[in-house]
Design a protein around this motif. Structure first.
Motif, PDB file in Angstrom:
ATOM      1  N   LEU A  51      29.036  84.396 -22.028  1.00 36.95           N
ATOM      2  CA  LEU A  51      29.860  85.598 -22.108  1.00 36.95           C
ATOM      3  C   LEU A  51      31.128  85.338 -22.928  1.00 36.95           C
ATOM      4  O   LEU A  51      31.565  86.186 -23.706  1.00 36.95           O
ATOM      5  N   TRP A  52      31.712  84.154 -22.736  1.00 35.83           N
ATOM      6  CA  TRP A  52      32.900  83.800 -23.507  1.00 35.83           C
ATOM      7  C   TRP A  52      32.573  83.724 -24.994  1.00 35.83           C
ATOM      8  O   TRP A  52      33.359  84.151 -25.843  1.00 35.83           O
ATOM      9  N   ARG A  54      30.557  85.490 -26.604  1.00 34.89           N
ATOM     10  CA  ARG A  54      30.481  86.837 -27.147  1.00 34.89           C
ATOM     11  C   ARG A  54      31.863  87.433 -27.422  1.00 34.89           C
ATOM     12  O   ARG A  54      32.011  88.301 -28.287  1.00 34.89           O
ATOM     13  N   THR A  55      32.866  86.967 -26.668  1.00 36.82           N
ATOM     14  CA  THR A  55      34.206  87.541 -26.814  1.00 36.82           C
ATOM     15  C   THR A  55      35.099  86.725 -27.742  1.00 36.82           C
ATOM     16  O   THR A  55      36.017  87.274 -28.349  1.00 36.82           O
ATOM     17  N   GLU A  56      34.860  85.433 -27.866  1.00 35.44           N
ATOM     18  CA  GLU A  56      35.686  84.581 -28.728  1.00 35.44           C
ATOM     19  C   GLU A  56      35.189  84.675 -30.163  1.00 35.44           C
ATOM     20  O   GLU A  56      34.081  84.267 -30.477  1.00 35.44           O
ATOM     21  N   LYS A  57      36.003  85.184 -31.033  1.00 37.66           N
ATOM     22  CA  LYS A  57      35.596  85.415 -32.416  1.00 37.66           C
ATOM     23  C   LYS A  57      35.473  84.096 -33.170  1.00 37.66           C
ATOM     24  O   LYS A  57      36.402  83.282 -33.184  1.00 37.66           O
ATOM     25  N   GLY A 243      43.953  84.154 -25.266  1.00 40.90           N
ATOM     26  CA  GLY A 243      43.726  85.312 -26.120  1.00 40.90           C
ATOM     27  C   GLY A 243      44.227  85.133 -27.533  1.00 40.90           C
ATOM     28  O   GLY A 243      44.043  86.017 -28.379  1.00 40.90           O
TER      29      GLY A 243
END
Length: 377
Positions: A51-52, A54-57, A243
């Motif tokens: 999941l991380w 998918r969120t970390e560009k 973030g």
């Protein structure tokens, strides 16, 4: 009158009927509740890293290389390897010679290979300090996505230049990437970590969650665990720190790009380790076999070492070493190139070329018929 001190102690219950022996527990879970809690924890361990991701560009620009400060971030290495495969790029694997210790990312070997082929088809997956023992572990535990493709693997024989380089010295010393090397077998004499710690390392590198947790520590908290980081940054928000995103790809030069002669380095007489007993040569062969076992076609680039830095006796030993390595590669049908040394002014030290050295090396590779066949689109 009976002795009151001999009377058995009775559990005291208040009017509510709750046994005060469990009065300090705010909540007591039933067996079913424990099972649910266990499933929640298991799901957290299993799915949080994906999941991380998918969120970390991570959209690396051309000639991207893992930032120097993230050299111990093996979870990021895995992501970069997957991305290279998805883009159809050919991984170039090795230590800081591949990474480019004395050049910027647009002057590395992978850059010039792509430049001569007309497209950025080569991915720089070099890691600083990735000696063969570490590289073999990196591929075994974190390189599973490098499969069914073509791979360029660099062989830096500097790692056999002494017992210390070779890790066969019995004197304890700290070396790069200790969590990647074998923890028990084969024995590395200079590695003296405690057995409980070795066992912990062996378990953690099998579980993705722990490599992801290490990624957070390295990439966002300055190599510190969360409790230590919060102690040093009492007013900072760790969520905000995470973030901020990954460090920029444009990292500065690590060293001044001048030749070894300009540095005033004298010729060396290395105490070469016999390849028959060399640990690093053994691990390099394991790295080759790991890649091939996963269906990869492997091309090995041997050197080019800075032979200008060697005295006559050391040069004679190194020449025999090159022949031995080339003979093993040929016997195992591994396409390879053992190029002649670059001009002396194109070396920064014993093994790292300067920018023009990488450009010339890329030309030598493309002029090799074996490499041209191997790397052809």
């Amino acid at each position: 009158m009976p002795d009151r001190g001999t009377e058995p102690q009775q559990a005291t219950k208040p009017r509510s009927g709750i046994d005060l022996r469990f009065g300090s527990n705010a909540m007591r879970l039933s067996g079913r509740q424990w099972a649910v809690a266990g499933l929640v924890c298991l799901a957290y361990f299993a799915f949080t890293p994906s999941l991380w991701e998918r969120t970390e560009k991570l959209d690396p620009p051309p000639d991207y290389r893992i930032p120097y400060d993230l050299s111990n971030d093996y979870w990021l290495f895995s992501r970069c390897a997957r991305l290279a495969e998805a883009r159809g790029e050919m991984p170039v694997l090795g230590d800081s010679v591949v990474w480019g210790q004395y050049v910027k990312r647009d002057a590395t070997l992978s850059h010039y290979l792509g430049e001569r082929s007309g497209a950025p088809r080569f991915a720089n997956l070099g890691l600083d300090g990735a000696h063969p023992a570490a590289l073999a572990g990196l591929l075994r535990y974190y390189g599973g996505d490098i499969a069914g493709g073509r791979v360029i693997l660099h062989a830096n024989l500097l790692w056999t230049a002494s017992k210390k380089h070779d890790l066969s010295s019995e004197k304890e010393f700290r070396f790069n990437h200790p969590t990647l090397v074998p923890q028990f077998v084969p024995c590395i004499p200079c590695y003296t970590e405690t057995r409980p710690k070795r066992l912990s390392i062996a378990i953690e590198r099998q579980i993705t969650f722990f490599s992801w947790a290490n990624h957070l520590r390295v990439a966002y908290f300055g190599q510190q665990d969360l409790p230590t980081w919060t102690m040093e940054h009492p007013t900072a928000n760790p969520v905000a720190a995470m973030g901020a995103g990954l460090p920029a790809a444009d990292d500065p030069l690590r060293h001044e790009p001048i030749s070894w002669t300009a540095r005033g380095v004298e010729k060396q007489d290395f105490a070469w380790v016999d390849l028959e007993t060399s640990l690093q040569w053994r691990f390099f062969r394991e790295a080759v076999e790991t890649l091939r076992a996963r269906g990869n076609k492997v091309f090995v680039l041997v050197g080019p070492f800075n032979e200008h830095m060697l005295n006559d006796e050391s040069l004679k030993v190194y020449a025999g070493r090159k022949r031995t390595v080339a003979a093993w590669l040929a016997a195992n049908q591994v396409p390879h190139l053992v190029p002649p040394p670059l001009p002396t002014e194109l070396y920064a030290d014993a093994s790292h070329p300067l920018a023009e050295g990488y450009r010339l090396l890329a030309r030598q590779l493309w002029e090799s018929a074996d490499f041209a066949r191997f790397a052809a689109p």
